[in-house]
Design an enzyme around this catalytic site. Structure first.
Site, PDB file in Angstrom:
ATOM      1  N   GLU A 248      -4.940  98.616  16.442  1.00 15.78           N
ATOM      2  CA  GLU A 248      -5.227  99.795  17.504  1.00 15.78           C
ATOM      3  C   GLU A 248      -6.679 100.032  17.043  1.00 15.78           C
ATOM      4  OE1 GLU A 248      -3.323 100.931  19.841  1.00 15.78           O
ATOM      5  OE2 GLU A 248      -1.485  99.872  19.217  1.00 15.78           O
ATOM      6  N   CYS A 282      -9.864 108.713  18.224  1.00 16.43           N
ATOM      7  CA  CYS A 282     -10.158 107.304  19.001  1.00 16.43           C
ATOM      8  C   CYS A 282     -10.144 107.673  20.564  1.00 16.43           C
ATOM      9  CB  CYS A 282      -9.243 106.370  18.727  1.00 16.43           C
ATOM     10  SG  CYS A 282      -7.399 106.856  18.849  1.00 16.43           S
ATOM     11  N   GLU A 461       2.004 100.494  20.034  1.00 21.93           N
ATOM     12  CA  GLU A 461       2.766 101.187  19.403  1.00 21.93           C
ATOM     13  C   GLU A 461       3.603 102.284  20.263  1.00 21.93           C
ATOM     14  OE1 GLU A 461      -0.155 102.815  16.530  1.00 21.93           O
ATOM     15  OE2 GLU A 461       0.040 101.107  15.176  1.00 21.93           O
TER      16      GLU A 461
HETATM   17  P1  NAP Z   1     -11.995 101.181   9.587  1.00 16.97           P
HETATM   18  O1  NAP Z   1     -13.303 101.214   8.621  1.00 16.97           O
HETATM   19  O2  NAP Z   1     -11.701  99.940  10.261  1.00 16.97           O
HETATM   20  O3  NAP Z   1     -10.785 101.446   8.425  1.00 16.97           O
HETATM   21  C1  NAP Z   1      -9.487 101.210   8.888  1.00 16.97           C
HETATM   22  C2  NAP Z   1      -8.600 101.046   7.544  1.00 16.97           C
HETATM   23  O4  NAP Z   1      -9.002  99.795   7.218  1.00 16.97           O
HETATM   24  C3  NAP Z   1      -9.155 101.996   6.402  1.00 16.97           C
HETATM   25  O5  NAP Z   1      -7.670 101.822   5.605  1.00 16.97           O
HETATM   26  C4  NAP Z   1      -9.860 100.804   5.691  1.00 16.97           C
HETATM   27  O6  NAP Z   1     -10.087 101.083   4.263  1.00 16.97           O
HETATM   28  C5  NAP Z   1      -9.403  99.545   5.989  1.00 16.97           C
HETATM   29  N1  NAP Z   1     -10.070  98.392   5.854  1.00 16.97           N
HETATM   30  C6  NAP Z   1     -11.497  98.147   5.822  1.00 16.97           C
HETATM   31  N2  NAP Z   1     -11.764  97.052   5.505  1.00 16.97           N
HETATM   32  C7  NAP Z   1     -10.729  96.375   5.636  1.00 16.97           C
HETATM   33  C8  NAP Z   1     -10.333  94.904   5.295  1.00 16.97           C
HETATM   34  N3  NAP Z   1     -11.338  94.058   5.332  1.00 16.97           N
HETATM   35  N4  NAP Z   1      -9.263  94.483   5.541  1.00 16.97           N
HETATM   36  C9  NAP Z   1      -8.235  95.207   5.375  1.00 16.97           C
HETATM   37  N5  NAP Z   1      -8.333  96.608   5.617  1.00 16.97           N
HETATM   38  C10 NAP Z   1      -9.517  97.267   5.644  1.00 16.97           C
HETATM   39  O7  NAP Z   1     -11.776 102.407  10.432  1.00 16.97           O
HETATM   40  P2  NAP Z   1     -12.173 103.760  10.087  1.00 16.97           P
HETATM   41  O8  NAP Z   1     -13.611 104.123  10.150  1.00 16.97           O
HETATM   42  O9  NAP Z   1     -11.267 104.238   8.876  1.00 16.97           O
HETATM   43  O10 NAP Z   1     -11.516 104.653  11.437  1.00 16.97           O
HETATM   44  C11 NAP Z   1     -12.377 104.817  12.545  1.00 16.97           C
HETATM   45  C12 NAP Z   1     -11.833 103.922  13.527  1.00 16.97           C
HETATM   46  O11 NAP Z   1     -10.551 103.988  13.879  1.00 16.97           O
HETATM   47  C13 NAP Z   1     -12.734 104.189  14.809  1.00 16.97           C
HETATM   48  O12 NAP Z   1     -13.167 103.095  15.512  1.00 16.97           O
HETATM   49  C14 NAP Z   1     -11.417 104.807  15.722  1.00 16.97           C
HETATM   50  O13 NAP Z   1     -11.815 104.730  17.091  1.00 16.97           O
HETATM   51  C15 NAP Z   1     -10.457 103.846  15.216  1.00 16.97           C
HETATM   52  N6  NAP Z   1      -8.950 104.484  15.473  1.00 16.97           N
HETATM   53  C16 NAP Z   1      -7.968 103.925  16.291  1.00 16.97           C
HETATM   54  C17 NAP Z   1      -7.102 104.465  16.789  1.00 16.97           C
HETATM   55  C18 NAP Z   1      -6.090 103.802  17.700  1.00 16.97           C
HETATM   56  O14 NAP Z   1      -5.080 104.134  17.966  1.00 16.97           O
HETATM   57  N7  NAP Z   1      -6.543 102.891  18.517  1.00 16.97           N
HETATM   58  C19 NAP Z   1      -6.725 105.520  16.063  1.00 16.97           C
HETATM   59  C20 NAP Z   1      -7.557 106.318  15.197  1.00 16.97           C
HETATM   60  C21 NAP Z   1      -8.774 105.677  14.807  1.00 16.97           C
HETATM   61  P3  NAP Z   1     -11.173 101.797   3.375  1.00 16.97           P
HETATM   62  O15 NAP Z   1     -11.306 103.171   4.454  1.00 16.97           O
HETATM   63  O16 NAP Z   1     -10.859 101.954   2.243  1.00 16.97           O
HETATM   64  O17 NAP Z   1     -12.416 101.093   3.789  1.00 16.97           O
END
Ligand code: NAP
Length: 480
Positions: A248, A282, A461
């Site tokens: 997602e 998002c 989901e």
């Molecule tokens: P993110 O940087 O991609 O991180 C998401 C999760 O992945 C965090 O727990 C992060 O840990 C972890 N992570 C980071 N690098 C990883 C790796 N190499 N391997 C495994 N896990 C890893 O996203 P975010 O900045 O937290 O969230 C914002 C993004 O989420 C936006 O793009 C938003 O659009 C998207 N989002 C999408 C939805 C949907 O339903 N489509 C809903 C909400 C948010 P750390 O934080 O510890 O780095």
């Protein structure tokens, strides 16, 4: 200083490395707690605990699993004030929003999937007088749930609840940026009597613990919500490992306002769609297309509403617009506002960091920002900013609006504002997105499929889609 702990095998424990990351309160810029920096050693302990209980949990009756999950949902409700405050401190979101949306939905998620587990059924396919097929849907085993910072407990529970309800054991990783409510939740798991090892929560950075989780050979499925770049990275590093993936990802969602809409109601809702949770949803509508005959009228009313949003301390119940989640994220959003001006945009309102007095004087606040005059192809209109920034643009024809709406790599959500029934259906069908709202936004029925197309994700989901993701179907064919 409060130390957050991992939850492994039913125990709250420190990370084996003994290392901690600083957890900052976005509204003040101050470090207020410490996050364990977990690594592969902690993961191995969590996987061993999960493996030890895997068969027992899979064989626990549906009713018993539902009973434990409902107890957890009740405990969230009973602790809603404390959890909402923790979410507001950890994330910077307004406490009234945290309580009404985040915490309300967290218990609703768990209750919904507790019941979904008892209602979930599989298919049978008769072959006339020859044979009958039936489908078994067994839990996958050890699964991973990785969630982001924008709805910390809400999205965490949205993933773990269907995983647990369908009989899996879970390794979960909340975002290092907002770990607090997952930690408080782990204490509720102990109180609810969730058997040790069924759910294990590991804190730490994406690099030190997220990466090892995704490539661990015993973890057979990954449910991930986060940015598209991280989703692409996870796809790449797990390619060839044959794991089930649900991704997602990000969005750049269009809002289409037609001249025949109910103007007042539309303005009110489009402001929410653009700026709720400081634009860090998002599903937020950050590209707003307005049919030319009402463009000026809409613009005037819209800006007046945006200016009236009450910015302030997230802990003040009257605050509508809190802080963005971190200094790094604030700077990223501000750099996009700068870019928008270089790309020819005019700031109609906002455009700057907001400085509060008192407790929050160093907080990461950004004024709700509306930009006009940008081309659809510019970076500001193409890339996900994920902050309180939106762009407004006029259009003349329905077909043009659809093309503009579909003109990005993303395809998560859209909202359409019109009183023309035929147009509503036509436009909804033509928009490339996983969800289209007509005359509403963020109205969610948990039974419906949720997810994105194009760079916004793979898989769905919600409701039975989640129960299907977390189970492995097996067809049994019996000849009469
Ligand atoms: P993110 O940087 O991609 O991180 C998401 C999760 O992945 C965090 O727990 C992060 O840990 C972890 N992570 C980071 N690098 C990883 C790796 N190499 N391997 C495994 N896990 C890893 O996203 P975010 O900045 O937290 O969230 C914002 C993004 O989420 C936006 O793009 C938003 O659009 C998207 N989002 C999408 C939805 C949907 O339903 N489509 C809903 C909400 C948010 P750390 O934080 O510890 O780095």
């Amino acid at each position: 200083m409060q130390k957050i702990e991992n939850y492994i095998n039913g125990q709250l424990v420190a990370a084996t490395s003994g290392e901690y990351l600083e957890n900052v309160e976005p509204a003040t810029g101050k470090v207020y707690s410490l996050i364990p920096e977990s690594n592969s050693e902690d993961l191995d302990a969590a996987v061993a605990a999960a493996e030890a209980i895997q068969t027992d949990w899979a064989n626990t009756s549906l009713e018993k699993r539902a009973e434990i999950l409902c107890r957890l949902a009740d405990l969230i409700d009973a602790n809603a004030d404390e959890l909402a405050e923790a979410e507001a401190i950890d994330n910077g979101k307004a406490i009234s929003f945290a309580k009404a949306v985040d915490i309300y939905r967290s218990s609703a998620n768990i209750r919904f999937f507790a019941h979904a587990g008892t209602q979930f059924a599989s298919e049978s396919h008769a072959m006339g007088n020859l044979a009958i097929n039936y489908t078994l849907r067994d839990p996958i085993g050890i699964v991973a749930c990785i969630s982001p910072w924008n709805f910390p407990l809400y999205l965490f529970t949205w993933k773990i609840a269907p995983a647990l309800a369908s009989g899996n054991v879970v390794i979960a990783k909340p975002s290092e940026v907002t770990p607090m409510t997952a930690y408080l939740f782990s204490k509720l798991c102990v109180e609810a009597g969730l058997p040790a090892g069924v759910l294990n929560i590991l804190h730490g950075s994406g690099q030190s613990i997220g990466g090892p989780i995704t490539t661990h050979p015993k973890i057979k499925a990954i449910s991930f919500t986060g940015g598209s770049a991280t989703g692409a990275h996870i796809s790449k590093v797990t390619a060839g490992m044959f794991k089930k993936l649900s991704l997602e990802l990000g969005g750049k969602n269009p809002t289409l306002v037609f001249a025949d809409c109910d103007l007042e109601e539309t303005v009110n809702e489009v402001v929410k769609a653009a700026f709720s949770n400081q634009g860090q949803i998002c599903l937020c509508g950050s590209r707003i297309y307005i049919e030319r005959p009402i463009y000026e009228q809409f613009k005037t009313a819209f800006i007046a509403k945006v200016k009236a949003l009450r910015i302030g301390d997230p802990l003040d119940p009257k605050t509508q617009h809190g802080a963005t989640v971190s200094e790094a994220h604030m700077n990223k959003v501000l750099s996009y506002i700068e870019l928008a001006q270089q790309e020819g945009g005019t700031i109609l309102t906002g455009g700057k960091r907001h400085i509060e007095n008192g407790r929050c004087q160093n907080g990461y606040f950004i004024e709700p920002t509306v930009i006009e005059g940008l081309d659809n192809q510019c970076r500001t209109n193409q890339e996900e900013i994920f902050g309180p920034v939106c762009s407004i643009m006029p259009f003349d024809k329905e077909q043009e609006a659809i093309q503009l709406a579909n003109g990005t790599e993303y395809g998560l959500a859209a909202s359409v504002w019109t009183n023309d029934l035929k147009r509503a259906h036509r436009v909804a069908k033509s928009i490339e997105a996983g969800i289209v709202w007509i005359n509403c936004w963020l109205l969610r029925d948990l039974r419906t499929p949720f997810g994105g197309v194009k760079s916004s994700g793979v898989g769905r989901e919600g409701g039975l889609e989640a129960m299907r993701f977390f189970t492995e179907p097996k067809n049994v064919c019996i000849k009469y």
